[in-house]
Motif scaffolding. Structure first.
Motif, PDB file in Angstrom:
ATOM      1  N   VAL A 190      -6.891  48.630  12.178  1.00 38.01           N
ATOM      2  CA  VAL A 190      -6.884  47.571  11.385  1.00 38.01           C
ATOM      3  C   VAL A 190      -7.888  47.591  10.244  1.00 38.01           C
ATOM      4  CG1 VAL A 190      -7.452  44.963  11.095  1.00 38.01           C
ATOM      5  CG2 VAL A 190      -6.188  45.695  12.917  1.00 38.01           C
ATOM      6  N   LEU A 192      -2.202  40.390  18.252  1.00 42.43           N
ATOM      7  CA  LEU A 192      -1.881  41.343  17.007  1.00 42.43           C
ATOM      8  C   LEU A 192      -2.805  42.347  16.727  1.00 42.43           C
ATOM      9  CD1 LEU A 192      -0.095  38.668  14.742  1.00 42.43           C
ATOM     10  CD2 LEU A 192       1.084  40.436  16.207  1.00 42.43           C
ATOM     11  N   ASN A 208      -3.188  39.798   7.919  1.00 48.33           N
ATOM     12  CA  ASN A 208      -2.008  40.671   8.056  1.00 48.33           C
ATOM     13  C   ASN A 208      -0.911  41.043   7.218  1.00 48.33           C
ATOM     14  OD1 ASN A 208       0.973  40.487   9.508  1.00 48.33           O
ATOM     15  ND2 ASN A 208      -0.564  40.833  11.055  1.00 48.33           N
ATOM     16  N   PRO A 222       0.977  35.226  10.139  1.00 50.94           N
ATOM     17  CA  PRO A 222       2.093  35.964  10.750  1.00 50.94           C
ATOM     18  C   PRO A 222       3.158  34.922  11.608  1.00 50.94           C
ATOM     19  CG  PRO A 222      -0.107  37.001  11.630  1.00 50.94           C
ATOM     20  CD  PRO A 222      -0.505  35.658  10.831  1.00 50.94           C
ATOM     21  N   GLU A 267      -2.588  46.570  17.218  1.00 53.92           N
ATOM     22  CA  GLU A 267      -2.352  47.483  16.270  1.00 53.92           C
ATOM     23  C   GLU A 267      -3.661  48.563  16.373  1.00 53.92           C
ATOM     24  OE1 GLU A 267      -3.119  47.639  11.355  1.00 53.92           O
ATOM     25  OE2 GLU A 267      -2.732  45.603  12.340  1.00 53.92           O
ATOM     26  N   SER A 283      -6.395  35.665  10.071  1.00 53.86           N
ATOM     27  CA  SER A 283      -4.991  35.175   9.555  1.00 53.86           C
ATOM     28  C   SER A 283      -4.430  33.991  10.369  1.00 53.86           C
ATOM     29  CB  SER A 283      -3.838  36.271   9.834  1.00 53.86           C
ATOM     30  OG  SER A 283      -4.177  37.453   8.991  1.00 53.86           O
ATOM     31  N   ALA A 304      -3.084  35.744  17.483  1.00 53.10           N
ATOM     32  CA  ALA A 304      -3.738  36.498  16.300  1.00 53.10           C
ATOM     33  C   ALA A 304      -4.677  37.722  16.927  1.00 53.10           C
ATOM     34  CB  ALA A 304      -4.526  35.628  15.669  1.00 53.10           C
TER      35      ALA A 304
END
Length: 401
Positions: free
Chosen positions: A274, A265, A353, A21, A269, A204, A262
C-alpha cells in the motif's frame, strides 16, 4: 443555481475524504444493533489488535473515538498535558495552524516554530530549543507528519534522533491524519508517544472515526495530566477495556464494520505494498505537474508527499477557478488552496483505495480544466509522463494475469 447534478459519477481527488471501496460500503450496509451484545465487543477486541498494525506498534494502546481528526487532536493533547505546559509545535500550513490554534485555546504554552508554506518543519530550530532546555520545561513536541495544505511530509525519525541525542523526556505527539495507512509510519521505532489519524483519509472510510494510539509513556502521563476531558478521556475507555465491553458510550457501529472491511483490504494488499502504491502514484502526479510546466508547492524533494500534491498556478490564473470549473464541467473534485496559498495552488489528492487508471483519468481532467482557464497546456503531456512512469515501474502487488 451553483449546484448541478452532472452525469456520471463524481471523480473525487481531494486529499480527504476519499473514495470508499464497494467492499466497505457493503460492510456498512447493516441495521443498528445492541452494542452491549456479545457481537460488538468481540468485533471491537479484534479491531483494536489489528489497528495497532497500521501504526506499526506492539506496545501502543489504540482508541476508536467517534469523532474527526480534530477530536483526535484534542484527545491526544488533553490526556497527556496540563494547562500551562510548554509545547513546541511546527507551523507549516493550514492544518498545523489549526492544531496550534487548538493548543492555544486549551491553555498550553505554545512555542511556535514557523516555516514558509511549502517547507518542512525546521528541525534545526527544534534541536536548538531541545539543547537549551536543560531543565526540561518542554513537555511535548507536536508535529503534523503530512501537511495536507502544501503537500509537505516531515521526517519523524529525525525528531526522535534529536530527542534521544539530548536525552530529553518530552512527549512526541504526531498528527498522522493524511499519512497513516499511506506513508511509512513506525510508531515504536520512531518513539512516537501519541499518533492519530482519521477514518476518511487513507483508510477510505466515511468521516466519523478518530483513531488514536498511545504509547505506555503517554498512558503514564495521562495519570497526572490535569487538562479537563470528558468525552475524550482515555481512562473511561481503559476501564471498559478491562471489563471486556470496550465502549464507555454508544459506538458508531456501522463504521466499525466498515473499519473491519477496510483493514481486511489493506492487509490483503499488504501494508508495505500500500505504501509503495502511494509512492508510485505520488511520483506519477509530480511528473505530470512537471510536464505541464507547473511547479510543486513543496520546495524540496525530501518533503514531497505521496498522498497529496499542491500545484502552483501562474499569477494570472486564480486556482479557485480551476477547482470550480473542474467540479461544474467535469464532475471532478480537486482541493482548494487554503489560507496563505488560497488562489495560488490547487491540490490533487492521491490517497486511499486508488489505482493507476483512476489517477490517469484525474490527470486528463486537470489538463482539460487548465486549457479551459487559459493555461497553454499540451494535451496528454501530463498523462503521458505519468503513464510512462507507471508502466515502467513495477508494483509490488502480484499480477492478476
Amino acid at each position: 443555481m451553483d449546484y448541478v447534478n452532472g452525469p456520471g459519477r463524481n471523480h473525487l481527488f481531494v486529499p480527504g475524504p476519499v473514495n470508499i471501496p464497494e467492499q466497505v460500503l457493503r460492510a456498512m450496509n447493516r441495521n443498528n444493533e445492541d452494542y452491549r451484545s456479545p457481537a460488538v465487543p468481540a468485533l471491537t477486541k479484534v479491531l483494536l489488535e489489528d489497528v495497532k498494525k497500521i501504526f506499526k506498534t506492539t506496545s501502543g494502546t489504540p482508541f476508536l473515538i467517534p469523532t474527526t481528526g480534530t477530536g483526535a487532536w484534542e484527545s491526544a493533547l488533553t490526556n497527556t498535558l496540563s494547562p500551562g505546559d510548554r509545547i513546541v509545535s511546527f507551523l507549516i500550513g493550514q492544518f498545523s495552524l489549526l492544531w496550534i490554534d487548538q493548543q492555544k485555546r486549551l491553555n498550553f504554552d505554545v512555542d511556535v516554530v514557523e516555516s514558509d508554506w511549502g517547507q518542512g518543519a525546521d528541525l534545526e530550530a527544534l534541536a536548538s530549543k531541545i539543547a537549551a532546555d536543560k531543565s526540561h520545561t518542554i513537555k511535548a513536541i507536536c508535529i503534523v507528519h503530512n501537511e495536507t495544505a502544501t503537500g509537505v511530509t516531515n521526517n519523524l525519525a529525525t525528531v526522535r534522533k534529536i530527542l534521544d541525542h539530548y536525552q530529553h523526556p518530552a512527549l512526541f505527539l504526531v498528527d498522522g491524519v493524511s499519512s497513516i495507512c499511506a506513508l511509512d509510519f513506525r510508531m515504536d521505532e520512531w518513539g512516537v508517544d501519541v499518533a492519530l489519524t482519521g477514518s476518511q483519509k487513507a483508510l477510505s472510510l466515511p468521516t466519523g472515526l478518530g483513531i488514536v494510539c498511545a504509547s505506555p509513556k503517554a498512558l503514564e502521563a495521562a495519570k497526572t495530566a490535569k487538562s479537563v476531558r470528558v468525552f475524550f478521556d482515555w481512562s473511561d475507555y481503559l476501564k471498559f477495556y478491562k471489563m471486556g465491553t470496550y465502549w464507555p458510550y454508544t459506538p458508531s457501529i456501522q463504521l466499525l464494520y466498515g473499519l473491519r472491511a477496510a483493514l481486511d483490504l489493506l492487509f490483503e494488499e499488504g501494508l508495505e505494498n500500500v505504501i509503495a502504491r502511494h509512492a508510485r502514484l505520488g511520483k506519477a502526479t509530480r511528473l505530470a505537474v512537471e510536464a505541464w510546466g507547473l511547479k510543486n508547492c513543496t520546495q524540496k524533494e525530501e518533503w514531497f508527499s505521496d498522498t497529496v500534491t499542491a500545484v502552483v498556478v501562474p499569477p494570472y490564473i486564480d486556482s479557485v477557478e480551476i477547482v470550480k470549473r473542474a467540479w461544474k464541467r467535469y464532475n471532478l473534485s480537486l482541493g482548494l488552496g487554503l489560507n496563505k496559498v488560497a488562489g495560488k495552488v490547487f491540490r490533487i489528492g492521491h490517497l486511499g483505495n486508488l489505482n493507476e487508471l483512476q489517477l490517469l483519468g484525474c490527470l486528463a481532467g486537470v489538463e482539460m480544466v487548465l486549457k479551459d482557464v487559459g493555461y497553454p497546456v499540451k494535451f496528454g503531456s501530463g498523462v503521458a509522463a505519468a503513464s510512462t512512469f507507471l508502466q515502467n515501474s513495477t508494483p509490488l502487488i502480484p499480477s492478476r494475469i
